[in-house]
Design a protein around this motif. Structure first.
Motif, PDB file in Angstrom:
ATOM      1  N   VAL A  21      13.438  46.739   6.347  1.00  0.00           N
ATOM      2  CA  VAL A  21      13.239  45.632   5.417  1.00  0.00           C
ATOM      3  C   VAL A  21      11.742  45.373   5.319  1.00  0.00           C
ATOM      4  N   LEU A  22      11.262  45.102   4.109  1.00  0.00           N
ATOM      5  CA  LEU A  22       9.842  44.852   3.878  1.00  0.00           C
ATOM      6  C   LEU A  22       9.601  43.366   3.632  1.00  0.00           C
ATOM      7  N   ASP A  23       8.535  42.870   4.186  1.00  0.00           N
ATOM      8  CA  ASP A  23       8.158  41.469   3.988  1.00  0.00           C
ATOM      9  C   ASP A  23       7.159  41.330   2.838  1.00  0.00           C
ATOM     10  N   ASN A  24       7.151  40.156   2.230  1.00  0.00           N
ATOM     11  CA  ASN A  24       6.145  39.808   1.221  1.00  0.00           C
ATOM     12  C   ASN A  24       6.121  40.776   0.040  1.00  0.00           C
ATOM     13  N   LEU A  25       7.294  41.197  -0.390  1.00  0.00           N
ATOM     14  CA  LEU A  25       7.408  42.055  -1.574  1.00  0.00           C
ATOM     15  C   LEU A  25       8.551  41.522  -2.433  1.00  0.00           C
ATOM     16  N   GLY A  26       8.209  40.791  -3.491  1.00  0.00           N
ATOM     17  CA  GLY A  26       9.229  40.172  -4.314  1.00  0.00           C
ATOM     18  C   GLY A  26      10.014  39.139  -3.527  1.00  0.00           C
ATOM     19  N   ASP A  27      11.263  38.911  -3.938  1.00  0.00           N
ATOM     20  CA  ASP A  27      12.133  37.964  -3.236  1.00  0.00           C
ATOM     21  C   ASP A  27      12.831  38.622  -2.045  1.00  0.00           C
ATOM     22  N   ALA A  28      12.994  39.929  -2.097  1.00  0.00           N
ATOM     23  CA  ALA A  28      13.604  40.695  -1.002  1.00  0.00           C
ATOM     24  C   ALA A  28      13.296  42.157  -1.264  1.00  0.00           C
ATOM     25  N   ALA A  29      13.134  42.950  -0.195  1.00  0.00           N
ATOM     26  CA  ALA A  29      12.787  44.357  -0.385  1.00  0.00           C
ATOM     27  C   ALA A  29      13.124  45.162   0.859  1.00  0.00           C
ATOM     28  N   PHE A  30      13.364  46.457   0.641  1.00  0.00           N
ATOM     29  CA  PHE A  30      13.539  47.366   1.769  1.00  0.00           C
ATOM     30  C   PHE A  30      12.995  48.736   1.389  1.00  0.00           C
ATOM     31  N   LEU A  31      12.730  49.539   2.421  1.00  0.00           N
ATOM     32  CA  LEU A  31      12.227  50.910   2.240  1.00  0.00           C
ATOM     33  C   LEU A  31      13.176  51.876   2.921  1.00  0.00           C
ATOM     34  N   ASP A  32      13.490  52.962   2.221  1.00  0.00           N
ATOM     35  CA  ASP A  32      14.311  54.022   2.805  1.00  0.00           C
ATOM     36  C   ASP A  32      13.498  55.311   2.782  1.00  0.00           C
ATOM     37  N   ASP A  33      13.720  56.165   3.775  1.00  0.00           N
ATOM     38  CA  ASP A  33      12.957  57.409   3.919  1.00  0.00           C
ATOM     39  C   ASP A  33      13.945  58.509   4.278  1.00  0.00           C
ATOM     40  N   LEU A  34      14.127  59.444   3.363  1.00  0.00           N
ATOM     41  CA  LEU A  34      15.167  60.455   3.540  1.00  0.00           C
ATOM     42  C   LEU A  34      14.570  61.854   3.483  1.00  0.00           C
ATOM     43  N   LEU A  35      14.756  62.618   4.552  1.00  0.00           N
ATOM     44  CA  LEU A  35      14.293  64.004   4.618  1.00  0.00           C
ATOM     45  C   LEU A  35      15.496  64.921   4.460  1.00  0.00           C
TER      46      LEU A  35
END
Length: 265
Positions: free
Chosen positions: A191-205
């Motif tokens: 989950v990412l902070d301070n990006l819009g109202d809510a945000a997350f990052l996914d990383d797929l190899l």
């Protein structure tokens, strides 16, 4: 019979009418069974969507897609223009994709803008968008926080053991950090902070046997009733090379923050 002057009779009638109806109309409004109107839930902030193919500056695209700079000028303009996604309602969903080939790797970038509208008068557009965003975050299966994993080990490998043969042979996918040093907590999907109202990052190899591996970093955020998805992918030319998480994540997040600012304009 007593005689009542006309003026006195008129005054008596006016007094009687006033006493029967009230001065604020409350008697009519308070009748049992009368209709009551419930206020509709507030609409979302955004009523339209910007053109995603024009939402990224050429300078940013040049950094994200280094192979474009090596193309002839006319082909550069075509590459920077991107390819719009086919949608049936551009007020509700739009997207754009860019691709570039370089000698050492190929990279692609895609944007998806979704404007959520609630058709339930008791649920606001923002609340409905929050539900849609929540499902996307749940579908990403983000690892647990470091405090939930023993000894700080990545939550997609709780025991800290090495991946099995089944995980490395054939086509597999994994949530990972730096390709050279293995997964690290600060590069894990999160989950990412301070990006819009809510945000997350996914990383797929993605590993597919002896073919080159490719990594896709996705940043998804919600701003009011709009959900934005940024996907940034790299595939090295050599099968022995693994795309670097740190670089892809930093660039994908930087673009996402620019898009938040663009929606705020």
């Amino acid at each position: 019979m007593a005689y009542v002057p006309g003026a006195a009779l008129l005054a008596a009638l006016v007094v009687g009418c006033s006493a029967g109806t009230g001065t604020d109309g409350s008697a009519a409004d308070s009748r049992p069974g009368g209709p009551t109107a419930s206020p509709a839930a507030p609409a979302g902030k955004y009523r339209t969507l910007p053109d995603p193919c024009r939402s990224v500056a050429h300078s940013t695209l040049k950094d994200l897609l280094p192979g474009v700079a090596e193309l002839p000028e006319d082909q550069q303009e075509k590459a920077y223009a991107g390819t719009a996604s086919v949608t049936y309602d551009t007020d509700r969903r739009v997207g754009c994709t860019w691709k570039a080939e370089a000698p050492d790797s190929s990279r692609s970038l895609s944007l998806d803008f979704e404007r959520v509208v609630s058709y339930d008068t008791s649920v606001s557009d923002d609340d409905r968008a929050d539900e849609v965003y929540g499902k996307k975050e749940a579908a990403a299966h983000l690892p647990s926080s470091p405090s939930d994993s023993p000894s700080g080990s990545p939550s997609d490998s709780p025991s800290g053991s090495a991946p099995s043969d089944e995980e490395t042979d054939g086509e597999t996918d994994g949530k990972s950090g730096d390709g050279a040093t293995g997964a690290t907590e600060d590069l894990q999907p999160r989950v990412l902070d301070n990006l819009g109202d809510a945000a997350f990052l996914d990383d797929l190899l993605i590993q597919a046997g002896s073919t080159a591996q490719h990594r896709t970093v996705s940043v998804v955020f919600r701003t009011s009733n709009v959900i934005v998805t940024v996907q940034y992918t790299e595939q090295p030319a050599l099968s022995t090379e693994i795309p670097d998480s740190k670089e892809l994540q930093e660039k994908a997040q930087a673009l996402a923050r620019k898009l938040v600012d663009k929606f705020s304009e």
